[in-house]
Scaffold this active site. Structure first.
Site, PDB file in Angstrom:
ATOM      1  N   VAL A  95      24.254  26.083  34.120  1.00 14.48           N
ATOM      2  CA  VAL A  95      24.895  26.462  35.385  1.00 14.48           C
ATOM      3  C   VAL A  95      24.523  27.914  35.700  1.00 14.48           C
ATOM      4  O   VAL A  95      24.825  28.817  34.915  1.00 14.48           O
ATOM      5  CB  VAL A  95      26.429  26.308  35.297  1.00 14.48           C
ATOM      6  CG1 VAL A  95      27.077  26.686  36.620  1.00 14.48           C
ATOM      7  CG2 VAL A  95      26.808  24.884  34.895  1.00 14.48           C
TER       8      VAL A  95
ATOM      9  N   HIS B 206      31.240  31.506  27.160  1.00 14.66           N
ATOM     10  CA  HIS B 206      31.945  30.455  26.435  1.00 14.66           C
ATOM     11  C   HIS B 206      32.834  31.116  25.381  1.00 14.66           C
ATOM     12  O   HIS B 206      32.390  32.026  24.677  1.00 14.66           O
ATOM     13  CB  HIS B 206      30.959  29.555  25.682  1.00 14.66           C
ATOM     14  CG  HIS B 206      29.986  28.807  26.541  1.00 14.66           C
ATOM     15  ND1 HIS B 206      30.096  27.459  26.790  1.00 14.66           N
ATOM     16  CD2 HIS B 206      28.856  29.205  27.185  1.00 14.66           C
ATOM     17  CE1 HIS B 206      29.092  27.051  27.544  1.00 14.66           C
ATOM     18  NE2 HIS B 206      28.311  28.098  27.797  1.00 14.66           N
TER      19      HIS B 206
ATOM     20  N   ASP C  64      36.262  23.927  29.266  1.00 12.96           N
ATOM     21  CA  ASP C  64      34.976  23.263  29.454  1.00 12.96           C
ATOM     22  C   ASP C  64      35.202  21.752  29.554  1.00 12.96           C
ATOM     23  O   ASP C  64      35.994  21.177  28.805  1.00 12.96           O
ATOM     24  CB  ASP C  64      34.033  23.598  28.289  1.00 12.96           C
ATOM     25  CG  ASP C  64      32.590  23.257  28.603  1.00 12.96           C
ATOM     26  OD1 ASP C  64      31.776  24.194  28.756  1.00 12.96           O
ATOM     27  OD2 ASP C  64      32.269  22.047  28.711  1.00 12.96           O
ATOM     28  N   ILE C  65      34.477  21.127  30.466  1.00 14.26           N
ATOM     29  CA  ILE C  65      34.645  19.699  30.711  1.00 14.26           C
ATOM     30  C   ILE C  65      34.100  18.856  29.551  1.00 14.26           C
ATOM     31  O   ILE C  65      34.474  17.693  29.394  1.00 14.26           O
ATOM     32  CB  ILE C  65      33.957  19.323  32.056  1.00 14.26           C
ATOM     33  CG1 ILE C  65      34.556  18.066  32.654  1.00 14.26           C
ATOM     34  CG2 ILE C  65      32.445  19.220  31.903  1.00 14.26           C
ATOM     35  CD1 ILE C  65      34.154  17.828  34.102  1.00 14.26           C
TER      36      ILE C  65
ATOM     37  N   HIS D 120      28.591  32.867  32.847  1.00 17.06           N
ATOM     38  CA  HIS D 120      29.808  32.378  32.197  1.00 17.06           C
ATOM     39  C   HIS D 120      29.752  32.711  30.726  1.00 17.06           C
ATOM     40  O   HIS D 120      28.689  32.636  30.099  1.00 17.06           O
ATOM     41  CB  HIS D 120      30.007  30.875  32.397  1.00 17.06           C
ATOM     42  CG  HIS D 120      28.812  30.030  32.106  1.00 17.06           C
ATOM     43  ND1 HIS D 120      27.736  29.948  32.963  1.00 17.06           N
ATOM     44  CD2 HIS D 120      28.509  29.218  31.060  1.00 17.06           C
ATOM     45  CE1 HIS D 120      26.832  29.113  32.462  1.00 17.06           C
ATOM     46  NE2 HIS D 120      27.280  28.669  31.283  1.00 17.06           N
TER      47      HIS D 120
HETATM   48  P1  AMP Z   1      25.576  26.505  29.858  1.00 18.70           P
HETATM   49  O1  AMP Z   1      24.672  25.544  29.155  1.00 18.70           O
HETATM   50  O2  AMP Z   1      25.809  27.756  29.061  1.00 18.70           O
HETATM   51  O3  AMP Z   1      25.123  26.785  31.282  1.00 18.70           O
HETATM   52  O4  AMP Z   1      26.998  25.811  29.911  1.00 18.70           O
HETATM   53  C1  AMP Z   1      27.491  25.142  31.018  1.00 18.70           C
HETATM   54  C2  AMP Z   1      28.801  24.538  30.603  1.00 18.70           C
HETATM   55  O5  AMP Z   1      29.525  24.184  31.752  1.00 18.70           O
HETATM   56  C3  AMP Z   1      28.694  23.298  29.719  1.00 18.70           C
HETATM   57  O6  AMP Z   1      29.374  23.531  28.495  1.00 18.70           O
HETATM   58  C4  AMP Z   1      29.379  22.212  30.557  1.00 18.70           C
HETATM   59  O7  AMP Z   1      30.102  21.288  29.782  1.00 18.70           O
HETATM   60  C5  AMP Z   1      30.269  23.037  31.447  1.00 18.70           C
HETATM   61  N1  AMP Z   1      30.641  22.424  32.723  1.00 18.70           N
HETATM   62  C6  AMP Z   1      29.815  21.868  33.639  1.00 18.70           C
HETATM   63  N2  AMP Z   1      30.513  21.455  34.707  1.00 18.70           N
HETATM   64  C7  AMP Z   1      31.810  21.769  34.456  1.00 18.70           C
HETATM   65  C8  AMP Z   1      33.021  21.601  35.187  1.00 18.70           C
HETATM   66  N3  AMP Z   1      33.052  21.017  36.400  1.00 18.70           N
HETATM   67  N4  AMP Z   1      34.182  22.038  34.634  1.00 18.70           N
HETATM   68  C9  AMP Z   1      34.163  22.610  33.417  1.00 18.70           C
HETATM   69  N5  AMP Z   1      33.059  22.821  32.681  1.00 18.70           N
HETATM   70  C10 AMP Z   1      31.895  22.385  33.198  1.00 18.70           C
END
Ligand code: AMP
Length: 128
Positions: A109, A115, A42-43, A113
């Protein structure tokens, strides 16, 4: 792209950031990849270990995925989650998996996904 899901219409935004990562248009910090799933750091990590695992397909959420994905992809995706947990030796001392779906869960997103959090004591399941 729009996909019919029985009586429900699920909209998959093929321009979401994880779709771009899957297409190789945006780089990621890859942890694991196979035919069914991609795992990357995760970024904006919320724990010392914070990995995202995404299926290779156009699925918005767990409900969408389990209603519409082929059985082989569903099995492969969950095997990939388990593989990452084993490979990082998270089974002991433990870890947490989480999948946000929709606005109430603050899904940012719109590509399914999971986590994986680990590397410290994670505290209570939900912040109240
Ligand atoms: P969610 O709130 O469950 O949709 O989590 C989305 C996650 O994606 C968050 O923890 C962000 O930090 C992560 N995220 C967004 N863009 C990226 C990226 N380009 N690379 C890695 N993680 C990302």
């Amino acid at each position: 792209m729009e996909k019919e899901r029985g009586s429900k219409l699920m909209i998959y935004d093929s321009e979401n950031i994880f779709a771009k990562i899957l297409r190789g248009e945006i780089a990621c910090d890859k942890v694991y990849e196979d035919d069914f799933a991609l795992a990357f750091n995760d970024i904006n990590p919320q724990a010392p270990i914070h990995i995202l695992v995404i299926p290779k397909g156009d699925y918005v959420s767990m409900a969408d995925f389990t209603a519409s994905a082929p059985a082989e992809l569903i099995a492969g995706f969950f095997r990939a989650v388990g593989h990452v947990a084993r490979a990082l030796e998270l089974e002991q001392p433990g870890y947490r998996i989480l999948a946000n779906s929709g606005a109430n869960a603050h899904q940012e997103v719109p590509h399914l996904h999971i986590h994986i959090f680990g590397g410290k004591k994670l505290g209570p399941m939900l912040v109240r």
